[in-house]
Design an enzyme around this catalytic site. Sequence first.
Site, mmCIF file in Angstrom:
data_model
loop_
_atom_site.group_PDB
_atom_site.id
_atom_site.type_symbol
_atom_site.label_atom_id
_atom_site.label_comp_id
_atom_site.label_asym_id
_atom_site.label_seq_id
_atom_site.Cartn_x
_atom_site.Cartn_y
_atom_site.Cartn_z
ATOM 1 N N HIS A 209 42.329 47.403 38.756
ATOM 2 C CA HIS A 209 42.037 48.619 39.518
ATOM 3 C C HIS A 209 43.087 48.892 40.594
ATOM 4 O O HIS A 209 43.384 50.060 40.883
ATOM 5 C CB HIS A 209 40.586 48.615 40.040
ATOM 6 C CG HIS A 209 40.345 48.124 41.418
ATOM 7 N ND1 HIS A 209 40.229 46.802 41.741
ATOM 8 C CD2 HIS A 209 40.153 48.807 42.585
ATOM 9 C CE1 HIS A 209 39.982 46.673 43.030
ATOM 10 N NE2 HIS A 209 39.937 47.872 43.581
ATOM 11 N N SER B 11 37.617 44.269 47.723
ATOM 12 C CA SER B 11 37.942 43.233 46.738
ATOM 13 C C SER B 11 39.444 43.066 46.603
ATOM 14 O O SER B 11 39.943 41.944 46.444
ATOM 15 C CB SER B 11 37.312 43.553 45.389
ATOM 16 O OG SER B 11 37.775 44.790 44.879
ATOM 17 N N GLU B 12 40.215 44.179 46.676
ATOM 18 C CA GLU B 12 41.672 44.098 46.702
ATOM 19 C C GLU B 12 42.263 45.192 47.574
ATOM 20 O O GLU B 12 41.693 46.283 47.695
ATOM 21 C CB GLU B 12 42.274 44.207 45.294
ATOM 22 C CG GLU B 12 42.238 42.927 44.485
ATOM 23 C CD GLU B 12 41.221 42.958 43.377
ATOM 24 O OE1 GLU B 12 40.952 41.900 42.799
ATOM 25 O OE2 GLU B 12 40.677 44.050 43.100
ATOM 26 N N SER B 13 43.397 44.888 48.156
ATOM 27 C CA SER B 13 44.219 45.854 48.890
ATOM 28 C C SER B 13 45.643 45.758 48.357
ATOM 29 O O SER B 13 46.113 44.668 48.014
ATOM 30 C CB SER B 13 44.217 45.567 50.397
ATOM 31 O OG SER B 13 42.915 45.693 50.935
#
Length: 302
Positions: free
Chosen positions: A77, A46-48
């Site tokens: 997060h 979902s995110e990096s």
Amino acid sequence: MHGRNYLIYDVFTADRLAGNPLAIVLDCEGLDLAAMQRIAREFNLSESVFVLPPEDPKHRARIRIFTPDYEMPFAGHPTVGTAVALAEAAGKGTDGIFVLEENIGPVRCAVSRGQGAAFAEFDLAKLPEQLGLSADPMAVGAALGLDPHEIGFENHRVSFWSAGVPYVTIPVKNLKAAEKARLDNQAWAELAPKKSEWAFASPYLYCRETTDRANAFHVRMIVPGNPSYEDPATGSAAAAFAGAIVHFDRPRDGLSRFWIEQGVEMGRPSRIRLEMDIESGKLAAARIGGEAVKVAEGRLFA
């Protein structure tokens, strides 16, 4: 072959293979934004996060946050996970307070480590603000497969908030209604406000009934798209949700603390701590916190 170190953390959990997974790429000097986007698409989480030297030497790092499709101004997060990762990578004696530079601005973080998983919290760089929502609440519910009697509880109503990332906050009657929800992408695209030229604000469902009595709210966040997907823990949504809590619940002046459970329906349970400082009936400051644990590490040859 030269490479860049990367880490995988599970965030808003003390257990591996729970919470929200995060890729953190270190040593990112020389990477342009197009390369970061391609790498984020490769990880397909979902995110990096991409860690760069800070612009202000008093700060710990400059970070860029990408989904597989676009860059984010801020996300919860990634902030918690990166704060824990940088503190752990620096070794003992490096806990405490430091600043991460994000697109939204400087974000103050605090990390503490004991016998279990490390805990990090951050101050909201931007307090939540209520945005205009023209969609009919019943239509919002219908786009999630919910009946009119399943939308709302007490005085809580569908509303629209942003603390850097916008979310439509949707109170639902109970856990059964929350579990039942399924997003109709076409219906949502016809009524939901846009957060960019092509991306729509996400629905954030919440109820007071919880699976764990220690938690104050049970939530779900579903990202619209083709296909849509559910997020197991969403700090930026919890930040926006603080606005709805203050608006509808009118907490007393002083410190209010809530634990929020998320990811239960998808088998990745998460816990997010929301703290709010209330002064004269208004939100003066807020913090998002949670635990994070390292799952993997390696070298990226890109």
